[in-house]
Structure formats: C-alpha cells, structure tokens
Design an enzyme around this catalytic site. Sequence first.
Site, short mmCIF file in Angstrom:
data_model
loop_
_atom_site.label_atom_id
_atom_site.label_comp_id
_atom_site.label_asym_id
_atom_site.label_seq_id
_atom_site.Cartn_x
_atom_site.Cartn_y
_atom_site.Cartn_z
N ASP A 1 95.99 -122.56 -42.16
CA ASP A 1 96.56 -123.82 -42.59
C ASP A 1 98.07 -123.60 -42.72
O ASP A 1 98.53 -122.83 -43.56
CB ASP A 1 95.98 -124.24 -43.94
CG ASP A 1 94.49 -124.50 -43.86
OD1 ASP A 1 94.11 -125.39 -43.09
OD2 ASP A 1 93.73 -123.82 -44.55
N HIS B 1 95.29 -130.96 -40.32
CA HIS B 1 94.38 -131.71 -41.19
C HIS B 1 94.81 -131.72 -42.65
O HIS B 1 94.57 -132.71 -43.35
CB HIS B 1 92.94 -131.19 -41.05
CG HIS B 1 92.80 -129.71 -41.12
ND1 HIS B 1 93.15 -128.89 -40.08
CD2 HIS B 1 92.37 -128.89 -42.09
CE1 HIS B 1 92.91 -127.63 -40.40
NE2 HIS B 1 92.45 -127.59 -41.62
N ASP C 1 87.75 -126.53 -39.01
CA ASP C 1 87.84 -127.09 -40.36
C ASP C 1 88.29 -128.54 -40.37
O ASP C 1 88.70 -129.05 -41.40
CB ASP C 1 88.80 -126.24 -41.21
CG ASP C 1 88.60 -126.48 -42.71
OD1 ASP C 1 87.47 -126.84 -43.10
OD2 ASP C 1 89.56 -126.32 -43.47
N HIS D 1 91.85 -118.54 -40.17
CA HIS D 1 92.10 -119.99 -40.17
C HIS D 1 93.43 -120.20 -40.87
O HIS D 1 93.53 -120.02 -42.08
CB HIS D 1 90.99 -120.76 -40.85
CG HIS D 1 91.29 -122.23 -40.93
ND1 HIS D 1 91.75 -122.94 -39.85
CD2 HIS D 1 91.24 -123.12 -41.96
CE1 HIS D 1 91.96 -124.19 -40.20
NE2 HIS D 1 91.66 -124.32 -41.47
#
Length: 366
Positions: free
Chosen positions: A10, A349, A121, A8
């Site tokens: 970010d 996000h 997420d 994941h």
Amino acid sequence: AHYVASTHWDREWYESFQGFRMRLVSLFDELFQTFEKEPGYGTFTVDGQVIPVLDYLEIRPEMRDRVIEAVQAGKLKLGPWYVLPDEWLVSGESLVRNLQFGMRLAGEFGTPSSRAGFACDMFGHTGQLPQIFDQLGIPAAFVWRGILEKEYPGNFLWKAPDGTTILGYRFGKNGYSTYAGEVRQAFDQSKPFVLDEAVSRLITYIPEEDARSEAGPILLFDGGDHIEIEPRSPELFARANERLRDKGITVVHSDLDRYMADLLKDRDKISRTVTGELREPLREAPDAHLIPGVLSSRIHLKQKNAACEDELCLWAEPFSAFAALELGREYPEGYLRAAWKHLLENHPHDSICGCSIDQVHREMRH
C-alpha cells in the site's frame, strides 16, 4: 508447488507515502543484498504493480542498472498494473489506461511485464475485469475479497458478462498473507525465524493448500502487507523437499507467470465457475469482507476524480485529436501522459477509497 515471494505494498494508508517509502527502500536494499549473497534466492514479484520500484529509484537512482539487470534476469517481476486501483470508484477507461501504462513502464526495463492479473486486496471486483484482462493478454486473475473461501477455494473460472472466461485463483483463509503468517510467522515480531520449525510448518501447510485446488500445481504465495523477504527461503525449501520427496511434491522458487503457465495445462480440471461481479459481503467469519463504507468516504475526492476522468476522456483527448487532424496542431501527448500519470497515482484502493490517514487525502487534492 510454486513459491512466489512478494509484498502487498500500500503506497499510502496508515502512514503517508513518504513514511511508507522509507520502509520500501529498506525492503529493496535487503532484496538486492540477498540476490548477491544468496544466488539461489529466486524471483521477487513487486505486488503486481510498477510504481514501487519507481519510488525506490527516486531515492536510489544509482541502483537503476541493478534493477534493470534483475528484471532482465527474471529476478524481479513488474506489472501489469501501474498502481493497484480500486475497481469500483474509477472508470473502466482508467482501469485500461492503468494496465497499459504499467505494461509500458515495465517494458522500459528491458523485459515484457508480468501477465498475471494480480488483484489481491481490491475491495471487490467488477464483472468485466476478465474481459479487460483477456484483451490485454492476461489469462488469470488472483483475487481475495468479494468471493467466499467455502464456495470458491483455490482455483475457479471467472466469466465476464460478454462471455469471456479466464482462470481465477482465490487466496486462502487469511488472503495473500496466509503463507507469511502460518509458515514464516512473520507478523509476530516476538518470534525469531527458526528454520527447523518453519520446515515443519511448511510440510503441514502444503497439503492444506493442495486440498484447496482442483488443478495440479500448488501456489505458495508469500506476500503480506509491507512485509520483507525471508532470505533463508532457499534453505527452507531444500530441507522441505527432502521430506516431500515421497509425496511427489517439489517446492520451486517461482513467480505468478510460471504458475499460470502450469495452471493453464490443467484448465479442464477446474469445475467451479463464477459469473460477473465479485461483491460477496461477509456472511460469516472468518473471511474477506468488502469494506463497503469506502464508497461514500471523502466523497469530494471521488467527485474530483470523476471530473478529471471526464475532462481527459471527453474533452482533452478528443478535441486535441480534432485540432491535430484539422488544424495541424501538435497533439499534446506528453502533457496528456503526465495528466494520466498524476490521476492514476490517486487510484490505489486505500487512496481513492478515502480510508487512509488525513494527510494522505490532503495530499491527493492537488
């Protein structure tokens, strides 16, 4: 049992974009080295988005042919998103453009993008996301936050307000990081990876994941935050499969699209249905809470984003179309594409939610 290797990513959060990118380059360098040394290492899923591989190629442009080769060989799965956005703080049109942009960019590497509705997420989910996914040829959503494990473990059906219903999968008790933490122990840097111990943990983990799902195929998703691959995974599965043979289970190095294809065959076995928004708060621990404070964090960025969306959708695009049709002016497709690209890069996000370090949000203002 479909093993899916991912991470994941970010793009910016507790470090700036450039800080995280140094780690991203190392991750991809190791991945391509592993592809060469371990032919049995299968597909790597790029977190349901395209932008990480573009960020990598900006530093390693000499690797573009290798990336294209890996994508076309099915070793690297890109998209369908351009970036993984927050669904509440951007417009519905931005969600559609994000997916269209991601699919187009992924296709430029020579193979259609993934059609897995990866949303691992995001801080809750809008009710019409199943409708958006379905209209873009995406048959299943992979979610975590906004829905409780005890009520919707594993597989479920997700119904939009218009009646569109797609398959859903809810990541486990520790979300998309569950496998990485329980099987690989990847978050404890004091513990080396010991193959025999990992085999035993995998043998224990698989029945737990199997029990969560009404359908036949089992998903073993290996993708925690900013986590590198485990190059010895093929050896791990070979040993585990010897012990799983009498249980009728075989672990294969797969991807989300192949898991979805398997899952669609068992759609009729799934009885749980959830309708509309996934905004379940944290009623009891442990579970995935929604982080609702981000709705008002750094509100000036949210206001600027809404203004940019309005200028593009209500002014720039329609009036450029009128000018092209009635006045013979050139439609400024390249400029509009560049504007959307920059805007979408503010939609991850941790970016639009305003929950990153100050430097990230200073860089968003321009």
